[in-house]
Design an enzyme around this catalytic site. Structure first.
Site, PDB file in Angstrom:
ATOM      1  N   MET A  62       0.330  -0.973  -0.225  1.00 24.03           N
ATOM      2  CA  MET A  62      -0.081   0.343   0.389  1.00 24.03           C
ATOM      3  C   MET A  62       0.868   0.934   0.057  1.00 24.03           C
ATOM      4  SD  MET A  62      -2.575   0.983   2.932  1.00 24.03           S
ATOM      5  CE  MET A  62      -1.894   2.258   4.169  1.00 24.03           C
ATOM      6  N   SER A 121       3.433  -6.769   1.877  1.00 21.73           N
ATOM      7  CA  SER A 121       2.386  -6.524   2.717  1.00 21.73           C
ATOM      8  C   SER A 121       0.845  -6.721   1.791  1.00 21.73           C
ATOM      9  CB  SER A 121       2.190  -4.875   2.674  1.00 21.73           C
ATOM     10  OG  SER A 121       1.538  -4.505   3.875  1.00 21.73           O
ATOM     11  N   GLN A 122       0.162  -6.282   1.875  1.00 17.76           N
ATOM     12  CA  GLN A 122      -1.167  -6.160   0.892  1.00 17.76           C
ATOM     13  C   GLN A 122      -0.620  -6.614  -0.104  1.00 17.76           C
ATOM     14  OE1 GLN A 122      -3.575  -2.948   0.674  1.00 17.76           O
ATOM     15  NE2 GLN A 122      -2.507  -1.902  -1.296  1.00 17.76           N
ATOM     16  N   ASP A 131       5.358  -5.246  14.267  1.00 20.26           N
ATOM     17  CA  ASP A 131       4.366  -4.790  13.461  1.00 20.26           C
ATOM     18  C   ASP A 131       2.830  -4.176  14.297  1.00 20.26           C
ATOM     19  OD1 ASP A 131       2.989  -4.301  10.968  1.00 20.26           O
ATOM     20  OD2 ASP A 131       3.625  -5.955  10.259  1.00 20.26           O
ATOM     21  N   HIS A 168       6.731  -3.132  10.399  1.00 21.88           N
ATOM     22  CA  HIS A 168       5.822  -3.421   9.561  1.00 21.88           C
ATOM     23  C   HIS A 168       7.159  -3.083   7.917  1.00 21.88           C
ATOM     24  CE1 HIS A 168       2.612  -4.763   6.619  1.00 21.88           C
ATOM     25  NE2 HIS A 168       2.968  -3.433   6.172  1.00 21.88           N
TER      26      HIS A 168
END
Ligand SMILES: *[C@@H]1O[C@H](CO)[C@@H](O)[C@H](O)[C@H]1NC(C)=O
Ligand SMILES: *[C@@H]1O[C@H](CO)[C@@H](O)[C@H](O)[C@H]1NC(C)=O
Length: 313
Positions: free
Chosen positions: A34, A108-109, A226, A280
């Site tokens: 993202m 991540s995503q 995270d 993260h």
């Protein structure tokens, strides 16, 4: 039988040595997270550089949605992820360099989106799928923004109308993996992506399971500090129950009833649960090389360079 396979591999080695069959590193496809882009030299650029530094000559492909880098960044907040995954299926299928398959790394995503690629398309097929801090089982809170990220702040403002509300659920990417543990019925009804890809709906898609089970390795990396993902353990498929306690993957129906093949993969030793020290997406180069590139990307494809024999007609 044993003698024969020994003979066949002897012949194959000879063919490699004589140049009839060329060994190539399996290509790598990456999907950024993202607010990032395909082509940011400080993030995906560094990742590709590191891979190429260790495995010279390897082909790498960084996924871009839309027409250009700024469109790609916007598409990490706004859009319909089902359509974005479809467009990725098209693009990867049409890249000559990928036609014998590839390893994939999702950040991540980007990680659960690549998993959706495997489950829905997988043509060409993924060998090892590695995900860094990916919300595989959703998030109970829309992720926060970097101070200077205007698109992200706009996304959060719009998402605050309610992740399952009409416009938001189809136009905000993060809403499409938002999961409220106290309102699972609404989540199952309204979320357009995650319940489907995790086969949480009544009617299961057997193709998803069949495809995911073809992976050689599924490597799930969790960041120990995270605070972007709620909970951070969603990167290992854990999630909250109604009371807010973490339920590990192996205690969920998703696993016990093997909705997407995770139990089968796990029992075959094909799921790797790993921790990466830090917040993260803070990945040290040395960690990336030692824990990802060397063990999971240093594998080869063999293909025939010239015809073995040409029959004159
Ligand atoms: C299951 O997924 C495959 C691959 O995306 C799709 O072609 C098929 O239509 C789906 N089946 C059902 C019953 O939804
Ligand atoms: C990759 O694997 C091959 C075969 O196991 C090994 O010989 C080679 O040294 C490895 N490459 C690197 C960079 O470690």
């Amino acid at each position: 039988m044993k003698d024969l396979s020994g003979f066949v591999s002897f012949i194959l080695i000879q063919l490699v040595l004589t140049g009839y069959v060329k060994a190539l590193y399996r290509p790598v496809v990456i999907w950024h997270g993202m607010g990032d882009t395909c082509c940011n030299p400080d993030s995906m650029g560094k990742i590709q550089e590191a891979i190429k530094g260790v495995l010279p000559g390897i082909y790498t492909y960084s996924i871009m949605i839309g027409e250009d880098e700024s469109g790609d960044k916007k598409a990490s907040f706004f859009g319909n992820i089902n359509e974005e995954v479809n467009s990725v299926c098209e693009k990867l299928k049409n890249d000559e360099n990928l036609k014998y398959g590839f390893n994939a790394i999702g950040f991540s995503q980007g990680g659960q989106f690549l998993r959706a690629y495997v489950q829905r398309c997988n043509d060409p097929p993924v060998y090892n799928l590695i995900t860094f801090g990916s919300p595989h089982n959703g998030v109970s809170d829309i992720p926060g923004c970097e101070a200077n990220d205007g698109w992200c702040r706009l996304m959060r403002t719009i998402a605050s109308q309610g992740a399952y509300s009409g416009y938001v659920r189809e136009h905000i990417i993060q809403a499409q993996y938002f999961k409220d543990p106290r309102r699972l019925d609404i989540y199952l009804k309204k979320n357009i992506f995650l319940p489907d890809i995790n086969n949480e709906l009544e009617v299961k898609n057997e193709t998803y399971k069949k495809n995911l089970m073809t992976l050689n390795k599924l490597v799930l990396i969790r960041f120990t500090e995270d605070t972007t993902l709620k909970p951070r353990d969603t990167s290992w498929f854990s999630f909250y129950d109604e009371e807010g306690n973490i339920v590990p993957l192996r205690e969920q129906n998703l696993y016990k009833e093997d909705w997407i093949g995770l139990k089968t993969l796990d029992e075959a030793g094909k799921i790797v649960f790993k921790d990466c020290e830090g917040s993260h997406m803070s990945i040290e180069l040395i960690y990336f090389v030692d824990e990802v590139v060397l063990p999971y990307l240093n594998n080869t494809l063999k293909y025939r360079k010239k015809p073995l024999l040409v029959i004159q007609t």
